[in-house]
Each structure stands twice: as C-alpha cells, then as structure tokens.
Design a protein around this motif. Structure first.
Motif, mmCIF file in Angstrom:
data_model
loop_
_atom_site.group_PDB
_atom_site.id
_atom_site.type_symbol
_atom_site.label_atom_id
_atom_site.label_comp_id
_atom_site.label_asym_id
_atom_site.label_seq_id
_atom_site.Cartn_x
_atom_site.Cartn_y
_atom_site.Cartn_z
ATOM 1 N N LEU A 9 29.453 -41.575 54.940
ATOM 2 C CA LEU A 9 28.953 -40.301 54.419
ATOM 3 C C LEU A 9 29.298 -40.131 52.940
ATOM 4 O O LEU A 9 30.434 -40.369 52.522
ATOM 5 N N THR A 48 29.420 -30.569 56.248
ATOM 6 C CA THR A 48 28.214 -31.408 56.300
ATOM 7 C C THR A 48 27.817 -31.665 57.760
ATOM 8 O O THR A 48 26.632 -31.612 58.099
ATOM 9 N N HIS A 68 21.846 -35.033 60.673
ATOM 10 C CA HIS A 68 22.158 -34.645 59.296
ATOM 11 C C HIS A 68 20.983 -34.057 58.528
ATOM 12 O O HIS A 68 21.144 -33.662 57.393
#
Ligand code: ADP
Ligand code: MG
Length: 240
Positions: A9, A48, A68
């Motif tokens: 990430l 996130t 995501h």
C-alpha cells in the motif's frame, strides 16, 4: 485465504507519502496489531482500509475481493468497522445516540436494540449512563463508547486506532481485556497501538511499521522477544 490482505500500500497527502509499502494480512478470528512510532503511517493505513483515503498504489482485499475503490459506507456494510484515533464522539449527544450512529447503515430496529444491549452488557457503565451526554465522560468511558459505536455495525473486522491513548494502566487493561473477549466471541480485530508492550501481549500476530513500511512481523510473543523491537519500541528495562 486471509480475511484482510493489504498489499504494498502507498498513500499520500498531496506530495507527502505517508505510507510507502505496507503489506500485511489478518486471519479470521485473530487479533493482529500494527505497532510503530508516532508518524509511522498506522492511522493512514486504517483510514485507507476504511475508504476514507484512496491509495496511490497497492491493493486491499477483504475475503479475497478488492475494496480499495469502494466508498466508505460500502466497506462498512461489508463488515469493516473503525474506531478512530481520538475517539471522535459527539460530545453533546447521549451515549445511546452515539451508539445508534454506529448502526446508521442498518434498518433492522430489533437487531439494533439487541446490539445496544450487547454493548451495555460488555460495558455496564454505558448502560447505566445511556441518557447522559458523552462529553462528560472520562477517557476510559469515552473509549468504551467509541468501541461500542464501532460494534453497532456488527462488524466482522473491528479496527481500533490507539484505544489505550491517554488511559491509565488499569483502564488500558480493561479495554484490552474486552478486545480479547471480542476476539474470543469471533470478531476479527486489527489493533493499532503505540503501546507496543500492551498490544503485543494480546496479539496473535503483529507487524512493525516504520517510516511508512512494514519492517518486521511475527507472533506477538516473537516480537516481544525480538531485540530490535525491544530497543525501538519497548524502552529500557524490558530487554535486560
Ligand atoms: N492530514 C494530513 N496531511 C498531511 N500529512 C499527514 C496528514 N495526516 C498524517 N500526515 C503525515 O503522514 C505521516 C503518517 O501519519 P499517521 O498515519 O497519522 O501516523 P501514525 O498513526 O503511525 O502516527 C506522518 O508523517 C504525518 O505527519
Ligand atoms: Mg495514529
């Protein structure tokens, strides 16, 4: 398959790369901790996962499916709840009103009432003070309420950001005992803590995040015994 998988990430605030290569997995039914210094990127990682921030690169998979790019409410509806750093309660609202906010995506009133009762049995002080305004509570009571609010979505994965922050050792222990109880009842927990000693003692698995990267991982016990962890995160005395 891991329940949650975070792959490589990268997350930025404008030009500032706050997370630059975080990878970890959370197995169903476990407590997994992310530990690391202030500014390491732990909160950014949780935000996130929740869909509050978008990654620049990398993937987040929930039960194998990418999440995501989903909006935050959709991620919540899929079973990921987030008790944020600093608790973020509504001080002028009552305990019960704060708890009900955690169930805002739900329409099953009977289920919501059952879950309010579950939170009140987990934290009796909240039940006793259900009509009181949250702003008057102690730090420990506010943390209980923040966890309770996250539980109101009936999460499969409960993410807790610094639940022990500002709490006495006794209150920290009480909160962490509850986290263990929730895990034993089947909730998967992703715990973020600067209090590495407390978090590692409780974790099935843990990861160290340093300068936006995952640098070490192991069982809680392995990391407690690791000299690198002792030196950087556990302070003097533990290593000797
Ligand atoms: N809203 C923001 N805008 C710009 N930079 C931020 C913001 N939030 C955090 N940062 C920076 O991102 C880095 C990681 O922060 P954070 O995820 O809060 O770390 P941690 O939770 O591990 O303390 C830090 O360098 C921090 O200063
Ligand atoms: Mg943080």
């Amino acid at each position: 398959m891991a329940f949650l998988e975070v792959r490589d990430l990268t997350v930025a605030y404008g030009a500032i790369q706050a997370v630059r290569g975080v990878s970890f997995t959370v197995e169903q039914g476990q407590i997994v901790s992310l530990i690391g210094s202030n500014g390491a990127g732990k909160t950014t990682t949780l935000r996130t996962i929740s869909g509050l921030l978008r990654p620049v690169a990398g993937e987040i998979l929930l039960a194998g499916e990418p999440i995501h790019r989903l909006p935050a409410h959709e991620i919540l509806a899929r079973g990921v709840a987030h008790s944020p750093e600093g608790r973020r309660l509504f001080a002028r609202m009552t305990v019960e009103e704060n708890l009900r906010l955690g169930a805002y995506t739900r329409k099953d009133e009977a289920g919501i009432v059952a879950d309010l009762d579950r939170v009140y049995s987990l934290f009796p002080v909240l039940g006793e003070r259900r009509r009181n305004k949250a702003g008057l509570f102690s730090g420990g009571e506010q943390q209980m309420l923040a966890i309770g609010r996250a539980l109101m979505s009936r999460p499969k994965l409960l993410m807790l950001d610094e639940p022990s922050m500002g709490l006495s050792p006794i209150m920290t222990q009480k909160i962490l005992d509850t986290v263990r109880e929730l895990r034993d009842e089947g909730t998967t927990v992703l715990l973020v803590e600067q209090n590495a000693l407390a978090a590692l003692g409780l974790s099935d698995h843990a990861y160290v995040i340093d300068l936006g990267r995952t640098t070490l991982s192991g069982s809680g016990r392995e990391l407690l015994a690791d000299p690198r962890v002792q030196e950087a995160y556990l302070g003097e005395g533990v290593a000797s």
